[in-house]
Design a protein around this motif. Structure first.
Motif, PDB file in Angstrom:
ATOM      1  N   ALA A  46      -7.160 -18.679 -11.214  1.00 48.94           N
ATOM      2  CA  ALA A  46      -7.000 -19.571 -12.364  1.00 48.94           C
ATOM      3  C   ALA A  46      -5.808 -20.487 -12.104  1.00 48.94           C
ATOM      4  CB  ALA A  46      -6.768 -18.773 -13.647  1.00 48.94           C
ATOM      5  N   GLY A  47      -5.854 -21.683 -12.678  1.00 45.48           N
ATOM      6  CA  GLY A  47      -4.717 -22.591 -12.576  1.00 45.48           C
ATOM      7  C   GLY A  47      -4.465 -23.107 -11.185  1.00 45.48           C
ATOM      8  N   GLY A  48      -5.498 -23.507 -10.471  1.00 49.13           N
ATOM      9  CA  GLY A  48      -5.319 -24.055  -9.134  1.00 49.13           C
ATOM     10  C   GLY A  48      -4.616 -25.396  -9.160  1.00 49.13           C
ATOM     11  N   VAL A  49      -4.226 -25.879  -7.997  1.00 52.98           N
ATOM     12  CA  VAL A  49      -3.525 -27.164  -7.896  1.00 52.98           C
ATOM     13  C   VAL A  49      -4.424 -28.261  -8.449  1.00 52.98           C
ATOM     14  CG1 VAL A  49      -2.443 -28.816  -6.339  1.00 52.98           C
ATOM     15  CG2 VAL A  49      -2.299 -26.368  -5.852  1.00 52.98           C
ATOM     16  N   PRO A  50      -3.931 -29.064  -9.406  1.00 52.53           N
ATOM     17  CA  PRO A  50      -4.768 -30.119  -9.985  1.00 52.53           C
ATOM     18  C   PRO A  50      -5.230 -31.122  -8.929  1.00 52.53           C
ATOM     19  CG  PRO A  50      -2.780 -29.797 -11.292  1.00 52.53           C
ATOM     20  CD  PRO A  50      -2.593 -29.024 -10.029  1.00 52.53           C
ATOM     21  N   THR A  51      -6.504 -31.426  -8.963  1.00 50.59           N
ATOM     22  CA  THR A  51      -7.055 -32.441  -8.057  1.00 50.59           C
ATOM     23  C   THR A  51      -7.536 -33.662  -8.817  1.00 50.59           C
ATOM     24  OG1 THR A  51      -9.213 -31.344  -8.143  1.00 50.59           O
ATOM     25  CG2 THR A  51      -7.726 -30.730  -6.334  1.00 50.59           C
ATOM     26  N   GLU A  52      -7.573 -33.569 -10.144  1.00 51.65           N
ATOM     27  CA  GLU A  52      -7.949 -34.679 -11.002  1.00 51.65           C
ATOM     28  C   GLU A  52      -6.863 -34.865 -12.060  1.00 51.65           C
ATOM     29  OE1 GLU A  52     -10.503 -36.572 -10.468  1.00 51.65           O
ATOM     30  OE2 GLU A  52     -11.405 -35.362  -8.867  1.00 51.65           O
ATOM     31  N   PRO A  53      -6.615 -36.091 -12.491  1.00 54.62           N
ATOM     32  CA  PRO A  53      -5.560 -36.344 -13.486  1.00 54.62           C
ATOM     33  C   PRO A  53      -5.968 -35.911 -14.894  1.00 54.62           C
ATOM     34  CG  PRO A  53      -6.704 -38.378 -12.949  1.00 54.62           C
ATOM     35  CD  PRO A  53      -7.265 -37.332 -12.022  1.00 54.62           C
ATOM     36  N   ALA A  54      -5.968 -34.589 -15.115  1.00 54.25           N
ATOM     37  CA  ALA A  54      -6.338 -34.045 -16.428  1.00 54.25           C
ATOM     38  C   ALA A  54      -5.300 -33.017 -16.844  1.00 54.25           C
ATOM     39  CB  ALA A  54      -7.724 -33.414 -16.366  1.00 54.25           C
ATOM     40  N   GLU A  55      -4.730 -33.185 -18.028  1.00 52.73           N
ATOM     41  CA  GLU A  55      -3.726 -32.251 -18.505  1.00 52.73           C
ATOM     42  C   GLU A  55      -4.365 -30.911 -18.872  1.00 52.73           C
ATOM     43  OE1 GLU A  55      -1.161 -33.749 -21.514  1.00 52.73           O
ATOM     44  OE2 GLU A  55      -0.566 -35.519 -20.359  1.00 52.73           O
ATOM     45  N   SER A  56      -3.540 -29.852 -18.834  1.00 59.39           N
ATOM     46  CA  SER A  56      -3.999 -28.507 -19.174  1.00 59.39           C
ATOM     47  C   SER A  56      -3.178 -27.972 -20.337  1.00 59.39           C
ATOM     48  CB  SER A  56      -3.839 -27.571 -17.966  1.00 59.39           C
ATOM     49  OG  SER A  56      -4.074 -26.226 -18.329  1.00 59.39           O
ATOM     50  N   ALA A  57      -3.815 -27.183 -21.200  1.00 55.72           N
ATOM     51  CA  ALA A  57      -3.108 -26.568 -22.324  1.00 55.72           C
ATOM     52  C   ALA A  57      -2.344 -25.330 -21.899  1.00 55.72           C
ATOM     53  CB  ALA A  57      -4.096 -26.202 -23.432  1.00 55.72           C
ATOM     54  N   SER A  58      -2.615 -24.851 -20.692  1.00 58.52           N
ATOM     55  CA  SER A  58      -1.963 -23.633 -20.195  1.00 58.52           C
ATOM     56  C   SER A  58      -1.240 -23.920 -18.893  1.00 58.52           C
ATOM     57  CB  SER A  58      -3.005 -22.536 -19.964  1.00 58.52           C
ATOM     58  OG  SER A  58      -2.429 -21.418 -19.291  1.00 58.52           O
ATOM     59  N   SER A  59      -0.117 -23.248 -18.697  1.00 56.48           N
ATOM     60  CA  SER A  59       0.635 -23.389 -17.443  1.00 56.48           C
ATOM     61  C   SER A  59       0.405 -22.214 -16.507  1.00 56.48           C
ATOM     62  CB  SER A  59       2.133 -23.492 -17.752  1.00 56.48           C
ATOM     63  OG  SER A  59       2.608 -22.259 -18.301  1.00 56.48           O
ATOM     64  N   THR A  60      -0.511 -21.315 -16.852  1.00 59.76           N
ATOM     65  CA  THR A  60      -0.685 -20.078 -16.084  1.00 59.76           C
ATOM     66  C   THR A  60      -1.484 -20.308 -14.805  1.00 59.76           C
ATOM     67  OG1 THR A  60      -0.592 -18.723 -18.081  1.00 59.76           O
ATOM     68  CG2 THR A  60      -1.581 -17.722 -16.127  1.00 59.76           C
ATOM     69  N   THR A  61      -0.946 -19.817 -13.701  1.00 61.35           N
ATOM     70  CA  THR A  61      -1.651 -19.786 -12.422  1.00 61.35           C
ATOM     71  C   THR A  61      -1.717 -18.348 -11.932  1.00 61.35           C
ATOM     72  OG1 THR A  61      -1.195 -22.031 -11.627  1.00 61.35           O
ATOM     73  CG2 THR A  61      -1.396 -20.332  -9.955  1.00 61.35           C
ATOM     74  N   THR A  62      -2.887 -17.937 -11.465  1.00 63.46           N
ATOM     75  CA  THR A  62      -3.061 -16.616 -10.863  1.00 63.46           C
ATOM     76  C   THR A  62      -3.815 -16.792  -9.561  1.00 63.46           C
ATOM     77  OG1 THR A  62      -3.146 -15.564 -13.054  1.00 63.46           O
ATOM     78  CG2 THR A  62      -4.004 -14.295 -11.193  1.00 63.46           C
ATOM     79  N   LEU A  63      -3.316 -16.178  -8.499  1.00 64.77           N
ATOM     80  CA  LEU A  63      -3.966 -16.299  -7.203  1.00 64.77           C
ATOM     81  C   LEU A  63      -3.732 -15.065  -6.352  1.00 64.77           C
ATOM     82  CD1 LEU A  63      -1.907 -18.422  -4.678  1.00 64.77           C
ATOM     83  CD2 LEU A  63      -0.973 -17.827  -6.913  1.00 64.77           C
ATOM     84  N   TRP A  64      -4.693 -14.798  -5.492  1.00 64.72           N
ATOM     85  CA  TRP A  64      -4.500 -13.839  -4.412  1.00 64.72           C
ATOM     86  C   TRP A  64      -3.861 -14.587  -3.248  1.00 64.72           C
ATOM     87  CZ3 TRP A  64      -5.053  -8.811  -5.151  1.00 64.72           C
ATOM     88  CH2 TRP A  64      -5.950  -8.339  -6.123  1.00 64.72           C
ATOM     89  N   VAL A  65      -2.878 -13.974  -2.625  1.00 63.01           N
ATOM     90  CA  VAL A  65      -2.172 -14.683  -1.564  1.00 63.01           C
ATOM     91  C   VAL A  65      -1.645 -13.698  -0.523  1.00 63.01           C
ATOM     92  CG1 VAL A  65      -0.020 -14.654  -2.920  1.00 63.01           C
ATOM     93  CG2 VAL A  65      -0.284 -16.335  -1.090  1.00 63.01           C
ATOM     94  N   ARG A  66      -1.629 -14.116   0.711  1.00 56.80           N
ATOM     95  CA  ARG A  66      -0.944 -13.402   1.789  1.00 56.80           C
ATOM     96  C   ARG A  66      -0.565 -14.416   2.848  1.00 56.80           C
ATOM     97  NH1 ARG A  66      -5.691  -9.883   4.886  1.00 56.80           N
ATOM     98  NH2 ARG A  66      -7.044 -11.645   5.443  1.00 56.80           N
ATOM     99  N   GLN A  67       0.289 -13.994   3.756  1.00 63.09           N
ATOM    100  CA  GLN A  67       0.724 -14.915   4.797  1.00 63.09           C
ATOM    101  C   GLN A  67      -0.410 -15.190   5.774  1.00 63.09           C
ATOM    102  OE1 GLN A  67       4.357 -12.768   6.015  1.00 63.09           O
ATOM    103  NE2 GLN A  67       5.488 -14.580   5.412  1.00 63.09           N
ATOM    104  N   ARG A  68      -0.334 -16.349   6.420  1.00 60.07           N
ATOM    105  CA  ARG A  68      -1.324 -16.747   7.410  1.00 60.07           C
ATOM    106  C   ARG A  68      -0.621 -17.111   8.697  1.00 60.07           C
ATOM    107  NH1 ARG A  68      -4.515 -22.104   6.258  1.00 60.07           N
ATOM    108  NH2 ARG A  68      -5.607 -20.901   4.699  1.00 60.07           N
TER     109      ARG A  68
END
Length: 270
Positions: free
Chosen positions: A154-176
């Motif tokens: 949820a909350g990925g990097v915006p790719t279109e100029p559209a505002e969001s009502a939430s600031s929450t980002t959730t992601l799975w991540v590990r080093q590459r």
């Protein structure tokens, strides 16, 4: 003959010992940010410098890093000093400097963890397994992000100029490429989120972390048990006001262990 190439993260936090508590290091292009290096890698280098000090006891409990000015490309120095050692915890100061003066200051608490009653009140966010979430190829020339395998829930990097009502980002991540999780890497992961104001406003703005505090909730054995697996990272702002916003974040192991929490204050211009 086998040739071993150091992981880019280990190269970025590699230190040269210049005497007890004094180290020199060098920025690497792989961990460059929009201005200066990725703040998480600077925090990681400070943790590594304290870990290498001969008087250090225990493992990281808390770390606060204040970003005074951008680290410029090239050499920098790290000085760490134990201020006080108690029976179970040890307090440190750290300073990163370059020719033009100090760029970063920090305080840290290391400690010895003992068996005691434990509980976790926070709840791990619901999220599908990382293997079922598409890898995100991030737009823009931000080199340090290429060193992380990111799967936004949820909350990925915006790719279109559209505002969001939430600031929450959730992601799975590990080093590459994948690398076993240690305290230095966990310190960097606490700063793996792009600025919350980007999500709310739907576009990139000038922004930068001013101060970042990370609390470590596991010991080295628990951390090592995570291996090279993904962690679930989630972050949310609480208020945007007069050019500053805060961010609260959690880092969870896939097994449901709360590894670290962090809080930071970020400057922005709109």
């Amino acid at each position: 003959m086998t040739t071993t190439t150091a992981h880019a993260f280990d190269t970025a936090i590699s230190l040269t010992d210049n005497g007890i508590g004094h180290h020199s290091a060098q920025t690497t292009p792989e961990f460059a940010n929009m201005v200066g290096p990725f703040g998480g890698v600077t925090a990681a280098a400070i943790v590594r410098a304290i870990e290498q000090h001969p008087d250090r006891i225990g493992e990281p409990v808390a770390l606060t890093v204040n970003y005074l000015a951008a680290v410029t490309d090239g050499d920098f120095d790290i000085a760490v000093r134990p201020v006080r050692t108690n029976r179970t915890n040890q307090h440190w100061t750290a300073e990163v400097t370059q020719e033009h003066g100090p760029t970063t200051t920090a305080t840290a608490v290391f400690g010895l963890r003992r068996d005691a009653w434990s509980d976790t009140e926070a709840t791990m966010p619901d999220a599908p397994d990382p293997e079922s979430v598409a890898h995100t190829t991030l737009p823009g020339p931000v080199p340090w992000m290429r060193n992380y395998d990111m799967h936004y829930v949820a909350g990925g990097v915006p790719t279109e100029p559209a505002e969001s009502a939430s600031s929450t980002t959730t992601l799975w991540v590990r080093q590459r490429p994948a690398r076993a999780l240690d305290f230095a890497a966990l310190s960097a992961l606490a700063d793996v989120f792009y600025p919350r104001v980007f999500l709310r406003r739907g576009r990139m703005l000038p922004a930068g972390t001013v101060s970042l505090t990370t609390y470590f909730h596991v010991d080295g054995t628990e951390l090592a048990a995570q291996g090279t697996d993904y962690v679930l990272a989630t972050a949310q702002a609480q208020r945007f006001a007069r050019g500053y916003f805060d961010q609260a974040a959690q880092i969870w192991g896939r097994d449901g262990t709360l590894l670290a929490t962090s809080h930071q204050i970020v400057y922005y211009k709109d």
